[in-house]
Design a protein around this motif. Sequence first.
Motif, mmCIF file in Angstrom:
data_model
loop_
_atom_site.group_PDB
_atom_site.id
_atom_site.type_symbol
_atom_site.label_atom_id
_atom_site.label_comp_id
_atom_site.label_asym_id
_atom_site.label_seq_id
_atom_site.Cartn_x
_atom_site.Cartn_y
_atom_site.Cartn_z
ATOM 1 N N TRP A 86 0.842 -1.198 0.000
ATOM 2 C CA TRP A 86 0.000 0.000 0.000
ATOM 3 C C TRP A 86 0.878 1.250 0.000
ATOM 4 N N SER A 87 1.867 1.317 0.896
ATOM 5 C CA SER A 87 2.743 2.489 0.974
ATOM 6 C C SER A 87 3.513 2.691 -0.323
ATOM 7 N N LYS A 88 3.994 1.596 -0.901
ATOM 8 C CA LYS A 88 4.725 1.701 -2.168
ATOM 9 C C LYS A 88 3.817 2.227 -3.275
ATOM 10 N N ALA A 89 2.578 1.734 -3.338
ATOM 11 C CA ALA A 89 1.630 2.185 -4.366
ATOM 12 C C ALA A 89 1.322 3.672 -4.195
ATOM 13 N N VAL A 90 1.142 4.102 -2.947
ATOM 14 C CA VAL A 90 0.837 5.511 -2.665
ATOM 15 C C VAL A 90 2.012 6.392 -3.093
ATOM 16 N N LYS A 91 3.232 5.977 -2.736
ATOM 17 C CA LYS A 91 4.425 6.767 -3.098
ATOM 18 C C LYS A 91 4.635 6.784 -4.608
ATOM 19 N N GLU A 92 4.591 5.604 -5.242
ATOM 20 C CA GLU A 92 4.849 5.514 -6.686
ATOM 21 C C GLU A 92 3.843 6.316 -7.503
ATOM 22 N N ASN A 93 2.625 6.428 -7.015
ATOM 23 C CA ASN A 93 1.567 7.114 -7.756
ATOM 24 C C ASN A 93 1.300 8.528 -7.227
ATOM 25 N N HIS A 94 2.149 8.987 -6.301
ATOM 26 C CA HIS A 94 2.023 10.343 -5.719
ATOM 27 C C HIS A 94 0.571 10.620 -5.320
ATOM 28 N N MET A 95 0.024 9.671 -4.529
ATOM 29 C CA MET A 95 -1.396 9.751 -4.205
ATOM 30 C C MET A 95 -1.683 10.753 -3.101
ATOM 31 N N ASP A 96 -2.828 11.369 -3.254
ATOM 32 C CA ASP A 96 -3.323 12.330 -2.279
ATOM 33 C C ASP A 96 -4.811 12.009 -2.180
#
Length: 194
Positions: free
Chosen positions: A141-151
């Motif tokens: 989850w953290s990797k996906a959030v970081k890789e996709n610059h999620m907000d």
Amino acid sequence: IMSLGYTVNKDKNGILLAYMAEQIPNINLRKLIKLIYLIDERFTIERGFPLTWFDYFAWQKGPVAPEVYDIKNGLFSEYVTCVRDENGKCIINSVIPTGDSFQMDLFSQYEINLIDEVISFYGNKTADELTDITHLDNSLWSKAVKENHMDFSNNGKSKVKIFLNKLNEGDVEKEEIYEDALEYMQFCNAASVC
């Protein structure tokens, strides 16, 4: 679009959801979503592929399988129901008859043991504590959030998929096991058998 977890594995997953509701009385939907994810994560690490074949997405509070989330809208109603408590939380209850066998014959002893281990280890934690676990720095989850610059300023949901097979990147044997298992599930889905 429904995942293989619903199109191919609906009965098995419905029974799993009911089993979880039986094993953890008064389980709320958010906690159930987290536990199902943790079962799939553990299964993927050990076996090379997930137990449920649900698709998971990076939502604000962690990985979510939309079909499990939609229990609150009546999905899997042959197996579980959602009853709102005084705080408005969706409490999950089993609606299938329970008993010693509990229709668990769709599961191998290995699968039941793994499910019970996850329940034993995480079952007494709150949904918030489980969210913290799925949000650890090295988590998918953290990797996906970081890789996709999620907000998550919109509604807390996203269409960013979490790929459980990334847990075994670099392990050629498990990567092949995953591909073979996925091919089988896709065949079952296309042929409407298995």
